[in-house]
Design a protein around this motif. Structure first.
Motif, PDB file in Angstrom:
ATOM      1  N   VAL A 272       0.886  -1.315   0.017  1.00 14.18           N
ATOM      2  CA  VAL A 272       0.167  -0.062  -0.128  1.00 14.18           C
ATOM      3  C   VAL A 272       0.772   1.172  -0.124  1.00 14.18           C
ATOM      4  O   VAL A 272       0.443   2.323  -0.352  1.00 14.18           O
ATOM      5  N   VAL A 273       1.906   1.320   0.539  1.00 10.79           N
ATOM      6  CA  VAL A 273       3.019   2.122   0.555  1.00 10.79           C
ATOM      7  C   VAL A 273       3.460   2.540  -0.865  1.00 10.79           C
ATOM      8  O   VAL A 273       3.606   3.648  -1.284  1.00 10.79           O
ATOM      9  N   GLY A 274       3.782   1.419  -1.480  1.00  8.89           N
ATOM     10  CA  GLY A 274       4.211   1.380  -2.900  1.00  8.89           C
ATOM     11  C   GLY A 274       2.919   2.111  -3.774  1.00  8.89           C
ATOM     12  O   GLY A 274       3.519   2.869  -4.420  1.00  8.89           O
ATOM     13  N   ALA A 275       2.080   1.575  -3.789  1.00 14.23           N
ATOM     14  CA  ALA A 275       0.866   2.162  -4.433  1.00 14.23           C
ATOM     15  C   ALA A 275       0.653   3.661  -4.131  1.00 14.23           C
ATOM     16  O   ALA A 275       0.430   4.329  -5.132  1.00 14.23           O
ATOM     17  N   ALA A 276       0.802   4.048  -2.872  1.00 17.14           N
ATOM     18  CA  ALA A 276       0.827   5.497  -2.622  1.00 17.14           C
ATOM     19  C   ALA A 276       1.886   6.213  -3.287  1.00 17.14           C
ATOM     20  O   ALA A 276       1.521   7.329  -3.693  1.00 17.14           O
ATOM     21  N   LEU A 277       2.915   6.083  -3.086  1.00 14.70           N
ATOM     22  CA  LEU A 277       4.085   6.642  -3.858  1.00 14.70           C
ATOM     23  C   LEU A 277       3.929   6.558  -5.379  1.00 14.70           C
ATOM     24  O   LEU A 277       3.964   7.692  -6.029  1.00 14.70           O
ATOM     25  N   ALA A 278       3.320   5.577  -6.092  1.00 16.11           N
ATOM     26  CA  ALA A 278       3.072   5.781  -7.571  1.00 16.11           C
ATOM     27  C   ALA A 278       2.127   6.630  -7.732  1.00 16.11           C
ATOM     28  O   ALA A 278       2.139   7.363  -8.839  1.00 16.11           O
ATOM     29  N   GLU A 279       0.939   6.450  -6.966  1.00 12.54           N
ATOM     30  CA  GLU A 279      -0.351   7.344  -7.301  1.00 12.54           C
ATOM     31  C   GLU A 279       0.158   8.711  -7.140  1.00 12.54           C
ATOM     32  O   GLU A 279      -0.494   9.749  -7.796  1.00 12.54           O
ATOM     33  N   ALA A 280       0.973   9.207  -6.045  1.00 13.62           N
ATOM     34  CA  ALA A 280       1.514  10.573  -5.921  1.00 13.62           C
ATOM     35  C   ALA A 280       2.373  10.955  -6.890  1.00 13.62           C
ATOM     36  O   ALA A 280       2.495  12.037  -7.356  1.00 13.62           O
ATOM     37  N   LYS A 281       3.148   9.985  -7.500  1.00 13.91           N
ATOM     38  CA  LYS A 281       4.162  10.626  -8.386  1.00 13.91           C
ATOM     39  C   LYS A 281       3.420  10.527  -9.905  1.00 13.91           C
ATOM     40  O   LYS A 281       3.799  11.566 -10.848  1.00 13.91           O
ATOM     41  N   TRP A 282       2.508   9.463 -10.289  1.00 13.75           N
ATOM     42  CA  TRP A 282       2.264   9.531 -11.711  1.00 13.75           C
ATOM     43  C   TRP A 282       0.572   9.499 -11.646  1.00 13.75           C
ATOM     44  O   TRP A 282       0.114   9.496 -12.796  1.00 13.75           O
TER      45      TRP A 282
END
Length: 304
Positions: A111-121
């Motif tokens: 979920v942290v990974g998904a948060a980082l990706a959604e915030a970046k792209w």
């Protein structure tokens, strides 16, 4: 001169499937392989065969189902810890792969990974303070502040908060640890057990959704009170395909907050949104984790 982003191998390790991604970003994916999640040794060996076939890459990122140990000073750093998934408790994921490939390796929850990706792209692009909540087989939240995961003693476990219940709702819940915690009330298996059928067969006007939206509103209430997210992205199998849940959850959150946080943006449609990266949110999050690990390594070198 335009710099070329690093080539990163990313692994999203899920409870039922694994996605391996070789990419420089969402528009520069050079390899994508999906594998079933089986016993740890055979699963990690299959991942290694994929990565071996890709050859050289600059960094490795791993976004894993949890709970996991993220304390780099702990003996079990990089391990999956007290998961109820059979055979996986105590599995060393990050250490095994980092030793094999000898590149900067980032490790965190899916979920942290998904948060980082959604915030970046993705759906929270341009925001550095974001929450990503997945509501599916389980419930988890990744919190990002200043572009980095919010970590402390361990990662967050918002799926196991005990929400305020609707009056008269005394269903016991399904969580093996807590019964009627958020996950025990609103994860996919809990909704199906309550409704007596598969989630995809539940109509939008079925009364089962009222208590689900109520407790998910309690989750968002709690996230607002952390003071971190400027946007909450909600994904996972329960939310995706059930667009009717978003206004219900938003309304439940606003009602629960009762005007305590007097910021108008919290009640806007843009505050609680679906993900934009679809099934690649987790794997692309692993790419961000690998990129951050590489950046940290370079900073350490230049500090001397």
């Amino acid at each position: 001169m335009v710099s070329v982003p690093p080539l990163v191998a990313g692994i999203e390790l899920g409870g039922t499937k694994i996605v391996c991604l070789l990419a420089r970003g969402p528009d520069a994916i050079e390899g994508r392989v999906q594998l079933p999640t089986e016993r740890p040794d055979e699963t990690l060996a299959a991942v290694e065969r994929v990565l071996d076939g890709w050859g050289r890459f600059d960094a490795l990122g791993i976004a894993s189902f949890g709970p996991v140990s993220i304390n780099r000073d702990a003996a079990d750093y990089g391990h999956i810890t007290s998961t109820p998934k059979p055979h996986w408790a105590g599995t060393d994921v990050a250490g095994r792969l980092a030793r094999r490939y000898d590149v900067p390796t980032g490790f965190h929850t899916d979920v942290v990974g998904a948060a980082l990706a959604e915030a970046k792209w993705g759906a929270a692009k341009g925001l550095r303070d974001v929450a990503y909540a997945t509501v599916g087989t389980g419930i988890g939240v990744g919190l990002i502040a200043g572009g980095r995961p919010v970590d402390g003693l361990t990662h967050s476990e918002f799926g196991h908060i005990r929400p305020a219940r609707l009056e008269g709702d005394d269903w016991l819940g399904l969580c093996p640890f807590h019964g009627s915690c958020l996950e025990g009330l609103a994860a996919g298996p809990a909704i199906g057990a309550r409704a007596g059928c598969k989630g995809e067969d539940i109509a939008a006007d079925d009364p089962v959704w009222e208590p689900v939206a109520h407790v998910l509103g309690q989750l968002c209430h709690t996230l607002v009170l952390t003071g971190v997210p400027r946007r909450i992205v909600m994904g996972g199998g329960v939310m995706v395909g059930n667009d009717h849940l978003f206004p219900r959850v938003r309304a439940a959150m606003v009602k629960s907050l009762a005007g305590y946080i007097a910021l108008p943006e919290i009640a806007e449609e843009s505050f609680i949104v679906p993900p934009a990266l679809g099934s690649n949110a987790g794997p692309l999050g692993a790419i961000v984790l690998g990129t951050q690990a590489l950046e940290n390594r370079l900073k350490a070198f230049t500090a001397f």
